[in-house]
Design an enzyme around this catalytic site. Sequence first.
Site, PDB file in Angstrom:
ATOM      1  N   ARG A  23       0.816  -1.221   0.000  1.00  0.00           N
ATOM      2  CA  ARG A  23       0.000   0.000   0.000  1.00  0.00           C
ATOM      3  C   ARG A  23       0.843   1.262   0.000  1.00  0.00           C
ATOM      4  O   ARG A  23       0.363   2.337  -0.346  1.00  0.00           O
ATOM      5  CB  ARG A  23      -0.916   0.024   1.225  1.00  0.00           C
ATOM      6  CG  ARG A  23      -1.877  -1.145   1.284  1.00  0.00           C
ATOM      7  CD  ARG A  23      -2.538  -1.222   2.635  1.00  0.00           C
ATOM      8  NE  ARG A  23      -1.500  -1.523   3.637  1.00  0.00           N
ATOM      9  CZ  ARG A  23      -1.690  -1.491   4.946  1.00  0.00           C
ATOM     10  NH1 ARG A  23      -2.856  -1.153   5.428  1.00  0.00           N
ATOM     11  NH2 ARG A  23      -0.713  -1.799   5.769  1.00  0.00           N
ATOM     12  N   GLN A  46       3.302  25.008  18.309  1.00  0.00           N
ATOM     13  CA  GLN A  46       3.098  25.577  16.981  1.00  0.00           C
ATOM     14  C   GLN A  46       3.745  24.660  15.956  1.00  0.00           C
ATOM     15  O   GLN A  46       4.835  24.138  16.193  1.00  0.00           O
ATOM     16  CB  GLN A  46       3.732  26.973  16.939  1.00  0.00           C
ATOM     17  CG  GLN A  46       3.502  27.737  15.667  1.00  0.00           C
ATOM     18  CD  GLN A  46       3.983  29.180  15.809  1.00  0.00           C
ATOM     19  OE1 GLN A  46       3.683  29.852  16.779  1.00  0.00           O
ATOM     20  NE2 GLN A  46       4.746  29.641  14.845  1.00  0.00           N
ATOM     21  N   ASN A  48       4.726  24.695  11.834  1.00  0.00           N
ATOM     22  CA  ASN A  48       4.831  25.502  10.624  1.00  0.00           C
ATOM     23  C   ASN A  48       5.244  24.631   9.446  1.00  0.00           C
ATOM     24  O   ASN A  48       5.870  23.580   9.624  1.00  0.00           O
ATOM     25  CB  ASN A  48       5.851  26.627  10.804  1.00  0.00           C
ATOM     26  CG  ASN A  48       5.445  27.611  11.876  1.00  0.00           C
ATOM     27  OD1 ASN A  48       4.269  27.781  12.149  1.00  0.00           O
ATOM     28  ND2 ASN A  48       6.413  28.244  12.486  1.00  0.00           N
ATOM     29  N   HIS A  62      17.918  32.083  11.588  1.00  0.00           N
ATOM     30  CA  HIS A  62      16.981  32.709  12.513  1.00  0.00           C
ATOM     31  C   HIS A  62      16.971  32.053  13.889  1.00  0.00           C
ATOM     32  O   HIS A  62      17.238  30.869  14.015  1.00  0.00           O
ATOM     33  CB  HIS A  62      15.555  32.646  11.934  1.00  0.00           C
ATOM     34  CG  HIS A  62      15.472  33.142  10.536  1.00  0.00           C
ATOM     35  ND1 HIS A  62      14.839  32.443   9.540  1.00  0.00           N
ATOM     36  CD2 HIS A  62      15.963  34.265   9.952  1.00  0.00           C
ATOM     37  CE1 HIS A  62      14.919  33.114   8.402  1.00  0.00           C
ATOM     38  NE2 HIS A  62      15.602  34.225   8.633  1.00  0.00           N
ATOM     39  N   LYS A  72      13.171  23.572  18.155  1.00  0.00           N
ATOM     40  CA  LYS A  72      12.520  23.212  16.898  1.00  0.00           C
ATOM     41  C   LYS A  72      12.858  21.769  16.562  1.00  0.00           C
ATOM     42  O   LYS A  72      13.984  21.322  16.797  1.00  0.00           O
ATOM     43  CB  LYS A  72      13.028  24.069  15.730  1.00  0.00           C
ATOM     44  CG  LYS A  72      12.770  25.527  15.826  1.00  0.00           C
ATOM     45  CD  LYS A  72      13.391  26.228  14.616  1.00  0.00           C
ATOM     46  CE  LYS A  72      13.284  27.721  14.729  1.00  0.00           C
ATOM     47  NZ  LYS A  72      13.949  28.410  13.619  1.00  0.00           N
ATOM     48  N   TYR A 132       7.968  22.125  10.625  1.00  0.00           N
ATOM     49  CA  TYR A 132       8.672  22.560  11.832  1.00  0.00           C
ATOM     50  C   TYR A 132       7.732  22.420  13.024  1.00  0.00           C
ATOM     51  O   TYR A 132       6.625  22.933  12.996  1.00  0.00           O
ATOM     52  CB  TYR A 132       9.019  24.044  11.791  1.00  0.00           C
ATOM     53  CG  TYR A 132       9.725  24.580  10.592  1.00  0.00           C
ATOM     54  CD1 TYR A 132      11.017  25.073  10.711  1.00  0.00           C
ATOM     55  CD2 TYR A 132       9.093  24.688   9.354  1.00  0.00           C
ATOM     56  CE1 TYR A 132      11.666  25.625   9.628  1.00  0.00           C
ATOM     57  CE2 TYR A 132       9.734  25.242   8.269  1.00  0.00           C
ATOM     58  CZ  TYR A 132      11.020  25.708   8.410  1.00  0.00           C
ATOM     59  OH  TYR A 132      11.658  26.263   7.341  1.00  0.00           O
ATOM     60  N   GLU A 143      12.639  38.229  17.676  1.00  0.00           N
ATOM     61  CA  GLU A 143      13.339  37.545  16.587  1.00  0.00           C
ATOM     62  C   GLU A 143      14.777  38.041  16.495  1.00  0.00           C
ATOM     63  O   GLU A 143      15.059  39.221  16.649  1.00  0.00           O
ATOM     64  CB  GLU A 143      12.598  37.838  15.281  1.00  0.00           C
ATOM     65  CG  GLU A 143      13.172  37.167  14.084  1.00  0.00           C
ATOM     66  CD  GLU A 143      12.347  37.468  12.839  1.00  0.00           C
ATOM     67  OE1 GLU A 143      12.006  36.512  12.137  1.00  0.00           O
ATOM     68  OE2 GLU A 143      12.058  38.651  12.578  1.00  0.00           O
ATOM     69  N   LYS A 167      15.090  40.458   3.633  1.00  0.00           N
ATOM     70  CA  LYS A 167      15.319  40.513   5.072  1.00  0.00           C
ATOM     71  C   LYS A 167      16.577  39.724   5.450  1.00  0.00           C
ATOM     72  O   LYS A 167      17.410  40.203   6.214  1.00  0.00           O
ATOM     73  CB  LYS A 167      14.096  39.963   5.804  1.00  0.00           C
ATOM     74  CG  LYS A 167      14.152  40.079   7.292  1.00  0.00           C
ATOM     75  CD  LYS A 167      12.839  39.570   7.887  1.00  0.00           C
ATOM     76  CE  LYS A 167      12.854  39.631   9.383  1.00  0.00           C
ATOM     77  NZ  LYS A 167      11.597  39.146   9.968  1.00  0.00           N
ATOM     78  N   ASP A 168      16.720  38.508   4.906  1.00  0.00           N
ATOM     79  CA  ASP A 168      17.892  37.686   5.230  1.00  0.00           C
ATOM     80  C   ASP A 168      19.186  38.312   4.702  1.00  0.00           C
ATOM     81  O   ASP A 168      20.245  38.149   5.298  1.00  0.00           O
ATOM     82  CB  ASP A 168      17.730  36.262   4.708  1.00  0.00           C
ATOM     83  CG  ASP A 168      16.775  35.429   5.554  1.00  0.00           C
ATOM     84  OD1 ASP A 168      16.395  35.869   6.660  1.00  0.00           O
ATOM     85  OD2 ASP A 168      16.394  34.333   5.108  1.00  0.00           O
TER      86      ASP A 168
END
Length: 181
Positions: A23, A46, A48, A62, A72, A132, A143, A167-168
Amino acid sequence: MKIIETQIAGLKVIKSDFFQDSRGLFSRFFCAKELELILNDRKIVQINYSVTNDLGAIRGMHYQNKPHSEMKIIRCLKGRVYDVAVDLRKGSQSFLKWYGVELSPESNLAYVIPEGFAHGFQVLEEDSQLLYLHTAFYSPEFEGAVRFDDPKINISWPLNPTDLSEKDKRHAYINEEFEGV
């Protein structure tokens, strides 16, 4: 599930078993009981999901500052990525050292990145998808980030970087006053 220690204290890799028959296959991605020693009193609060399209793209590096630091657990659902964690823990013996692991559905690995580490990854296969699990809620005002190409860290990315967010690209290099998080 097998928990594999890395050469940096606190960083771990989880190798999940998978069971295959006519299967398809089955694999346990998360079990609080089996991961009790890793989670301690932490709870997953959370989850993500990200899709990164372009080969060579980098997301990162980050982290969340106290009091919103997070652990994480990252797993690749589709494609392949080179996932990296950098030790930013104040006073750590491995301060500014990094460790990378290739994640893919075929490897059936998850990367456990505790509080005090910056995290990022590079896409090794187009349209890679990551899941995540976080032990703290995202708080934009707490952050933090370090540059993916900071010479003090000197990450050996497998491919030339091809795509970064604006941003990075603007994250600062680590200066002499940086003592960690």
